[in-house]
Structures are given as structure tokens and as C-alpha cells.
Scaffold this active site. Structure first.
Site, PDB file in Angstrom:
ATOM      1  N   LYS A  35       0.847  -1.200   0.000  1.00 27.11           N
ATOM      2  CA  LYS A  35       0.000   0.000   0.000  1.00 27.11           C
ATOM      3  C   LYS A  35       0.880   1.247   0.000  1.00 27.11           C
ATOM      4  O   LYS A  35       2.096   1.149   0.226  1.00 27.11           O
ATOM      5  CB  LYS A  35      -0.925  -0.022   1.219  1.00 27.11           C
ATOM      6  CG  LYS A  35      -0.204  -0.040   2.539  1.00 27.11           C
ATOM      7  CD  LYS A  35      -1.181  -0.182   3.689  1.00 27.11           C
ATOM      8  CE  LYS A  35      -0.433  -0.220   5.005  1.00 27.11           C
ATOM      9  NZ  LYS A  35      -1.275  -0.003   6.151  1.00 27.11           N
ATOM     10  N   TYR A 254      17.433  29.572   6.273  1.00 27.77           N
ATOM     11  CA  TYR A 254      16.256  30.281   6.780  1.00 27.77           C
ATOM     12  C   TYR A 254      16.296  30.409   8.294  1.00 27.77           C
ATOM     13  O   TYR A 254      16.626  29.453   9.000  1.00 27.77           O
ATOM     14  CB  TYR A 254      14.981  29.509   6.422  1.00 27.77           C
ATOM     15  CG  TYR A 254      14.524  29.711   4.995  1.00 27.77           C
ATOM     16  CD1 TYR A 254      14.264  30.976   4.484  1.00 27.77           C
ATOM     17  CD2 TYR A 254      14.335  28.614   4.167  1.00 27.77           C
ATOM     18  CE1 TYR A 254      13.827  31.146   3.171  1.00 27.77           C
ATOM     19  CE2 TYR A 254      13.889  28.762   2.861  1.00 27.77           C
ATOM     20  CZ  TYR A 254      13.646  30.045   2.370  1.00 27.77           C
ATOM     21  OH  TYR A 254      13.219  30.203   1.091  1.00 27.77           O
TER      22      TYR A 254
HETATM   23  C1  LIG Z   1      -3.209  -4.700   8.168  1.00 24.69           C
HETATM   24  C2  LIG Z   1      -1.744  -4.532   8.007  1.00 24.69           C
HETATM   25  N1  LIG Z   1      -0.957  -5.599   7.910  1.00 24.69           N
HETATM   26  C3  LIG Z   1       0.381  -5.504   7.755  1.00 24.69           C
HETATM   27  C4  LIG Z   1       0.998  -4.276   7.712  1.00 24.69           C
HETATM   28  C5  LIG Z   1       2.498  -4.202   7.558  1.00 24.69           C
HETATM   29  O1  LIG Z   1       3.091  -3.630   8.705  1.00 24.69           O
HETATM   30  P1  LIG Z   1       4.672  -3.430   8.766  1.00 24.69           P
HETATM   31  O2  LIG Z   1       5.002  -2.418   7.733  1.00 24.69           O
HETATM   32  O3  LIG Z   1       4.915  -2.928  10.147  1.00 24.69           O
HETATM   33  O4  LIG Z   1       5.258  -4.758   8.484  1.00 24.69           O
HETATM   34  C6  LIG Z   1       0.221  -3.130   7.825  1.00 24.69           C
HETATM   35  C7  LIG Z   1       0.863  -1.809   7.790  1.00 24.69           C
HETATM   36  O5  LIG Z   1       0.484  -0.845   8.345  1.00 24.69           O
HETATM   37  C8  LIG Z   1      -1.174  -3.255   7.975  1.00 24.69           C
HETATM   38  O6  LIG Z   1      -1.973  -2.170   8.080  1.00 24.69           O
END
Ligand SMILES: Cc1ncc(COP(=O)(O)O)c(C=O)c1O
Length: 359
Positions: A35, A254
């Protein structure tokens, strides 16, 4: 692209991290979490490289559609499920799995005729209190979903709130709560994020869901990726675009927040918060110039930041700079900026050139 700031993505490092996950959780299938544009690394390129991943986890239909358009064949899971019933027909047509975490989503499924039945990941809230049904409610929801002709398979999932703190008893409590719920069920299950893959083997079960560790970054506050056997995938690079000789007491940048303690040379790097470099990085944050550490001085601005070149008086315009990645863990920069590596990786700006390398 004319600006020297660019992102280099190391694909062999990504494959290395993936195989480290396989070694740590040999009996689990891997849902690679891609994602947020694969945590800023580029959704499609990362998914294409992870050809051995068993599934991909995304946050929304747009991300899932982009993967299908790129002919990614593996399972794709919408981690927050549909946001509206209008999404269901495309979800079904594209063959995408969806999380169900709220009764509104159960109603959507009840009210829509789908061409092809979908696979559901029923989310249990085992204590994080973000998404999911409490175990009391979940049994009824499960029974209801099992009756729907548009549901072809159901799996169970939960998410851990504190697995990145190895000492926190909450993780074992969540794992116990989840196992208690499903002890007589033969449904496939998933619990573990990166931290649990590394620290809680009991959480591995049928599927693991690594995100940050795929990208070579540690989920723990007290270690970095290489210390966890991972290789950083993203390196943010740039160059010095000028070097100035300044006198004692002269200000830099800045707000004139930093003044030269002596006559010295100061380098200006073409990278700033407009590229995703954190504006809150404090003076003293490490930067690599010619492969050696120097310190950020003054405030990072939109397109530039300044570095103390007293240790490298020979440094000149055009010399290479690394802001994080290879040789400079992003975890370290995040600490200096009062943030976490997750936020920094996701914030890398798309105006940068992305170079995907096999070396
Ligand atoms: C439902 C879910 N699973 C797995 C993950 C993966 O987490 P990580 O990046 O800490 O491995 C996330 C990330 O936020 C998540 O929302």
C-alpha cells in the site's frame, strides 16, 4: 530529469529481504504489503519484482486496479475492505479479496449481486481497537457471511498494536485472543506484520504480512535494517550544488538558526522537504558526502539543505551525497527528525527521478 536529487531502488535488496522473510517464516505464505505506493518505492515495480509473493496487500481499489492493469496475477487484498458498495462489482470482476471489518461492509455484501463470488478476510479486533469486530460479535458476522452466495471463502485476520516492542505483553495477549477465537476453525489465518515476523514466531500462522521489512527497514526503535539481516531498498541521493567559504559567526539558511563556529566550508545539497526530506531534521543529522559522514546544519528548505564540510574541506560542487539508504540507515535520520522511517519513505516525492537498479 535535470535535478540531481533522485531515488535509487535496489531490486536485489528487495529480493534479499523477501527471502529473509521466507527463512524466518518457512511455513507461512507471504502477503507483501505494498500500500501507499509500496511505502513510496513504486507500487507496480515492487510488485513485479516480488514475483514469488503469494499475495499483495493494498489500501484501496485504485491500488488494486493498478496492479491488475500491470497484469499482476497474485491475490490482492483490500486491507480496509470497500469504502462503499459501489466498489463491489469491480472488486469481484478483478478477482480481488477484501477485508470485512465493519457491519456496513456486511450489509454491502448482503445487498449486492456479484458476478463472481469474492474471498473475505474477516478482521478481528483483538485489542488494537482500530479495525475489526470484537470476538463476541465476530462469531455472528462469520455465521452471516457463510450464508452469502457472493462469498466464496473466508479467512481470519487481526493486526498487532505493539509487536515493535518485544517486551510488551500486549502482543501475546492479542495472539491468545485470536487463537482462542479460532481454535475449532479450519479457516486460514494471518496475524504477523514485520515486527511479529522477526520477534513473535507464534504469530506466523498461515500467512504473514510484511511491510517495512520488505523495504529493508527495521520495525524496532532500537535497531536498523542491516542489524536485522535486511538490506535497504531505497537510497535518496543528490549532489553538492555549491560550496561556500564562510566566516566565524555567519548564519546559514532560513531563520539564521545556525552560525559558523569558525571559518569553514559549507556545502549546499540539492534536496529538501519538497523531495520528502524531513524539514524537522535537526542540525547534526548525518548526511554522506563522498561516502563519508558530515552533519546537516540549519533548516532544510524546500529544494536544498546545507551541510558542515569542515571534515571535507576538499569537497566540491558536483560531489555525490546520500541522504539515506545505502550506508546511512533511514532509521537514524528518522530519529533526528522526530519521526519514523515509515513516514519518511511514504513521503518521498514523485517529482524525483526513480532509478530501479539490479546492482
Ligand atoms: C493490516 C496490516 N498488515 C500488515 C501491515 C504491515 O506492517 P509493517 O510495515 O509494520 O510490516 C500493515 C501496515 O500498516 C497493515 O496495516
Amino acid at each position: 530529469m535535470s535535478r540531481p536529487a533522485k531515488v535509487v531502488i535496489n531490486l536485489p535488496a528487495l529480493r534479499h529481504n523477501f527471502s529473509r522473510i521466507r527463512t524466518l517464516a518457512p511455513n507461512s505464505r507471504v502477503m507483501a504489503i505494498v500500500k501507499a505506493d509500496a511505502y513510496g518505492h513504486g507500487l507496480v515495480r515492487i510488485a513485479q519484482c516480488l514475483e514469488h509473493a503469494d499475495a499483495f496487500g493494498v489500501a484501496c481499489l485504485e491500488e488494486a486496479r493498478e496492479l491488475r492493469q500491470a497484469e499482476i496475477q497474485q491475490r490482492i487484498i483490500l486491507l480496509e475492505g470497500p469504502y462503499s458498495g459501489d466498489e463491489l462489482s469491480e472488486i469481484s470482476q478483478l478477482g480481488i479479496d477484501m477485508v470485512v471489518h465493519d457491519l456496513s461492509q456486511v450489509e454491502m455484501l448482503d445487498q449486492n449481486q456479484l458476478i463472481k463470488p469474492v474471498c473475505i478476510w474477516l478482521k478481528l479486533d483483538t485489542g488494537m481497537h482500530r479495525l475489526g469486530f470484537s470476538p463476541d460479535l465476530a462469531s455472528d458476522v462469520l455465521a452471516r457471511l457463510e450464508q452469502f452466495p457472493c462469498v466464496k471463502e473466508i479467512r481470519l485476520m487481526t493486526h498487532l498494536a505493539s509487536a515493535n516492542n518485544r517486551e510488551d505483553p500486549m502482543t501475546s495477549e492479542q495472539i491468545n485472543c485470536f487463537s482462542q477465537f479460532n481454535k475449532n476453525m479450519s479457516l486460514e489465518k494471518t496475524i504477523a506484520n514485520s515486527a511479529a515476523i522477526l520477534a513473535f514466531p507464534d504469530a506466523h500462522v498461515d500467512w504473514v504480512r510484511p511491510g517495512i521489512m520488505l523495504y529493508g527497514v527495521s520495525p524496532f526503535a532500537n535497531s536498523n535494517g542491516p542489524q536485522e539481516g535486511l538490506k535497504p531498498v531505497m537510497t535518496l541521493k543528490s549532489r553538492l550544488i555549491t560550496v561556500k567559504a564562510l566566516k566565524t559567526g555567519e548564519p546559514v539558511g532560513y531563520g539564521a538558526t545556525w552560525r559558523c563556529p569558525e571559518d569553514m566550508s559549507v556545502g549546499v545539497v540539492a534536496a529538501g522537504y519538497g523531495d520528502g526530506y524531513p524539514r524537522h531534521a535537526e542540525s547534526g543529522t548525518p548526511v554522506l558526502v563522498n561516502g563519508k559522514r558530515v552533519e546537516l546544519i540549519g533548516r532544510a528548505s524546500m529544494d536544498m539543505l546545507t551541510v558542515d564540510l569542515r571534515s571535507q574541506p576538499q569537497a566540491k560542487t558536483g560531489d555525490p551525497v546520500v541522504l539515506w539508504g545505502e550506508g546511512l540507515p533511514v532509521e537514524e535520520i528518522a530519529k533526528h527528525a522526530g519521526t519514523i522511517p515509515y513516514e519518511m519513505l511514504c513521503a518521498v516525492h514523485k517529482r524525483l527521478e526513480f532509478e530501479y537498479g539490479e546492482a
